[in-house]
Write a protein that holds these residues in place. Sequence first.
Motif, PDB file in Angstrom:
ATOM      1  N   ILE A 192       0.840  -1.195   0.000  1.00 37.58           N
ATOM      2  CA  ILE A 192       0.000   0.000   0.000  1.00 37.58           C
ATOM      3  C   ILE A 192       0.880   1.251   0.000  1.00 37.58           C
ATOM      4  N   SER A 193       2.002   1.185   0.728  1.00 40.42           N
ATOM      5  CA  SER A 193       2.892   2.357   0.792  1.00 40.42           C
ATOM      6  C   SER A 193       3.551   2.628  -0.568  1.00 40.42           C
ATOM      7  N   THR A 194       3.536   1.654  -1.466  1.00 39.10           N
ATOM      8  CA  THR A 194       4.099   1.874  -2.803  1.00 39.10           C
ATOM      9  C   THR A 194       3.009   2.216  -3.829  1.00 39.10           C
ATOM     10  N   GLY A 195       1.775   2.398  -3.358  1.00 38.64           N
ATOM     11  CA  GLY A 195       0.699   2.809  -4.266  1.00 38.64           C
ATOM     12  C   GLY A 195      -0.138   1.663  -4.804  1.00 38.64           C
ATOM     13  N   CYS A 196       0.166   0.438  -4.383  1.00 39.54           N
ATOM     14  CA  CYS A 196      -0.583  -0.737  -4.827  1.00 39.54           C
ATOM     15  C   CYS A 196      -1.985  -0.734  -4.191  1.00 39.54           C
ATOM     16  N   THR A 197      -2.920  -1.394  -4.823  1.00 42.67           N
ATOM     17  CA  THR A 197      -4.263  -1.587  -4.272  1.00 42.67           C
ATOM     18  C   THR A 197      -4.383  -3.051  -3.870  1.00 42.67           C
ATOM     19  N   VAL A 198      -4.981  -3.312  -2.720  1.00 44.26           N
ATOM     20  CA  VAL A 198      -5.084  -4.692  -2.240  1.00 44.26           C
ATOM     21  C   VAL A 198      -6.536  -5.016  -1.889  1.00 44.26           C
ATOM     22  N   VAL A 199      -7.026  -6.126  -2.419  1.00 48.08           N
ATOM     23  CA  VAL A 199      -8.388  -6.577  -2.120  1.00 48.08           C
ATOM     24  C   VAL A 199      -8.290  -7.997  -1.554  1.00 48.08           C
ATOM     25  N   VAL A 200      -8.884  -8.204  -0.387  1.00 44.26           N
ATOM     26  CA  VAL A 200      -8.743  -9.481   0.323  1.00 44.26           C
ATOM     27  C   VAL A 200     -10.111 -10.042   0.689  1.00 44.26           C
ATOM     28  N   ALA A 201     -10.423 -11.241   0.213  1.00 43.61           N
ATOM     29  CA  ALA A 201     -11.619 -11.932   0.701  1.00 43.61           C
ATOM     30  C   ALA A 201     -11.254 -12.567   2.026  1.00 43.61           C
ATOM     31  N   THR A 202     -12.051 -12.292   3.051  1.00 45.91           N
ATOM     32  CA  THR A 202     -11.698 -12.814   4.375  1.00 45.91           C
ATOM     33  C   THR A 202     -12.934 -13.083   5.229  1.00 45.91           C
ATOM     34  N   HIS A 203     -12.761 -14.037   6.151  1.00 51.41           N
ATOM     35  CA  HIS A 203     -13.819 -14.322   7.132  1.00 51.41           C
ATOM     36  C   HIS A 203     -13.481 -13.706   8.482  1.00 51.41           C
ATOM     37  N   ASP A 204     -12.296 -13.112   8.566  1.00 52.18           N
ATOM     38  CA  ASP A 204     -11.806 -12.633   9.848  1.00 52.18           C
ATOM     39  C   ASP A 204     -12.345 -11.232  10.132  1.00 52.18           C
ATOM     40  N   LEU A 205     -13.620 -11.167  10.493  1.00 51.01           N
ATOM     41  CA  LEU A 205     -14.283  -9.873  10.680  1.00 51.01           C
ATOM     42  C   LEU A 205     -13.637  -9.038  11.783  1.00 51.01           C
ATOM     43  N   ALA A 206     -13.117  -9.710  12.810  1.00 50.99           N
ATOM     44  CA  ALA A 206     -12.598  -8.979  13.970  1.00 50.99           C
ATOM     45  C   ALA A 206     -11.357  -8.155  13.642  1.00 50.99           C
ATOM     46  N   SER A 207     -10.633  -8.509  12.575  1.00 49.44           N
ATOM     47  CA  SER A 207      -9.384  -7.775  12.288  1.00 49.44           C
ATOM     48  C   SER A 207      -9.570  -6.691  11.223  1.00 49.44           C
ATOM     49  N   ILE A 208     -10.784  -6.539  10.748  1.00 47.81           N
ATOM     50  CA  ILE A 208     -10.993  -5.627   9.607  1.00 47.81           C
ATOM     51  C   ILE A 208     -10.742  -4.160   9.966  1.00 47.81           C
ATOM     52  N   GLN A 209     -11.216  -3.749  11.145  1.00 56.09           N
ATOM     53  CA  GLN A 209     -11.025  -2.346  11.516  1.00 56.09           C
ATOM     54  C   GLN A 209      -9.559  -1.979  11.658  1.00 56.09           C
ATOM     55  N   THR A 210      -8.759  -2.932  12.095  1.00 57.89           N
ATOM     56  CA  THR A 210      -7.339  -2.663  12.297  1.00 57.89           C
ATOM     57  C   THR A 210      -6.578  -2.680  10.977  1.00 57.89           C
ATOM     58  N   HIS A 211      -6.943  -3.599  10.091  1.00 61.91           N
ATOM     59  CA  HIS A 211      -6.073  -3.864   8.954  1.00 61.91           C
ATOM     60  C   HIS A 211      -6.601  -3.408   7.587  1.00 61.91           C
ATOM     61  N   PHE A 212      -7.818  -2.877   7.540  1.00 56.78           N
ATOM     62  CA  PHE A 212      -8.374  -2.498   6.235  1.00 56.78           C
ATOM     63  C   PHE A 212      -8.932  -1.074   6.246  1.00 56.78           C
ATOM     64  N   PRO A 244     -27.818 -15.125  14.086  1.00 57.13           N
ATOM     65  CA  PRO A 244     -27.100 -14.503  15.184  1.00 57.13           C
ATOM     66  C   PRO A 244     -25.604 -14.564  14.975  1.00 57.13           C
ATOM     67  N   LEU A 245     -24.940 -13.461  15.254  1.00 57.34           N
ATOM     68  CA  LEU A 245     -23.500 -13.386  15.054  1.00 57.34           C
ATOM     69  C   LEU A 245     -22.974 -12.371  16.045  1.00 57.34           C
ATOM     70  N   ALA A 246     -21.947 -12.714  16.761  1.00 58.24           N
ATOM     71  CA  ALA A 246     -21.351 -11.750  17.688  1.00 58.24           C
ATOM     72  C   ALA A 246     -19.999 -11.343  17.147  1.00 58.24           C
ATOM     73  N   LEU A 247     -19.822 -10.051  16.973  1.00 56.93           N
ATOM     74  CA  LEU A 247     -18.573  -9.540  16.422  1.00 56.93           C
ATOM     75  C   LEU A 247     -17.920  -8.638  17.460  1.00 56.93           C
ATOM     76  N   PHE A 248     -16.686  -8.901  17.760  1.00 55.81           N
ATOM     77  CA  PHE A 248     -15.976  -8.084  18.731  1.00 55.81           C
ATOM     78  C   PHE A 248     -14.980  -7.214  17.986  1.00 55.81           C
ATOM     79  N   VAL A 249     -15.181  -5.922  18.055  1.00 59.49           N
ATOM     80  CA  VAL A 249     -14.290  -4.982  17.391  1.00 59.49           C
ATOM     81  C   VAL A 249     -13.677  -4.097  18.460  1.00 59.49           C
ATOM     82  N   GLY A 250     -12.382  -4.278  18.718  1.00 52.49           N
ATOM     83  CA  GLY A 250     -11.719  -3.528  19.770  1.00 52.49           C
ATOM     84  C   GLY A 250     -12.436  -3.778  21.088  1.00 52.49           C
ATOM     85  N   LYS A 251     -12.769  -2.688  21.794  1.00 55.30           N
ATOM     86  CA  LYS A 251     -13.405  -2.840  23.102  1.00 55.30           C
ATOM     87  C   LYS A 251     -14.920  -2.976  22.962  1.00 55.30           C
TER      88      LYS A 251
END
Length: 258
Positions: A192-212, A244-251
Amino acid sequence: MAIVDRSPWAVAGEHVQIGYGSGTRVALDAPSIRLKRGTRTALIGPNGAGKSTLLKAIVGLQPLTSGSMTVLGYPVGTCQQRIAYVPQRRDVDWRFPITVNDVALMGRDVHRRWPRRPQRTDYAIVREALEMVGMNAWAHHPIAALSGGQQQRVFLARALAQHAELLLLDEPFVGVDTATEAIIHRVITRLISTGCTVVVATHDLASIQTHFDAAVLLQQRIIANGTPLDVLQPSLLAEAYGGPLALFVGKDSHGLAD
Ligand code: ADP
Ligand code: MG
């Protein structure tokens, strides 16, 4: 080939429908889709939502049933050399008798005219890519001998060696160790720091706020497309996941069960 436009969109589609075979069933129906250049976008949604279908369409492996799409400003299917694509693990035949080095070297194929042999610069680029994912020591091992996390890193090295403008990763975190997960995120940040675009299919909902930077929520259609905070709303997730789905985002936690 001249660049058709310098729009801010890595992917821009109108009235896109993608299906398989001759049936009328549509795997993904997207009246309008926009993925911004230079950002990390997570594609989320339950199994069968159309995440892989969308990635395959972007790279030109799955034709659109209808509609139009540009990728990096080019009509879809005409700029594959600018796109690096890492399929999901189950779509790869890992028994293929090939070394780690040769897999990574495939990333250079788009820069060579057949039957030209790889040049010294190609080997240097591959070495650097393998180093970046911590796999240089394994260069001469068969890909089949590696763990799932190591194999995923080698495929990431292949994508890095391609020096692409758009990187598509299909569920790269499935079946990998935490060290590999950290390496994947580090590589994405560097690209990303070199100007690239990145698209990731993921199930890891909890890490999305930090990494996307952005998220697209799919369920055979686009339910939401925006910042992670906008998209990770309980009502939207319930619409996509249908239960039903419980998602924990940060606190904070978004409990969908009540
Ligand atoms: P996801 O990656 O979100 O799990 P997919 O894009 O793989 O979803 O699948 C979307 C829909 O398309 C599903 O209904 C799936 O069964 C269907 N599909 C995917 N690949 C094929 C294929 N090769 N042939 C027929 N149908 C397919
Ligand atoms: Mg998939």
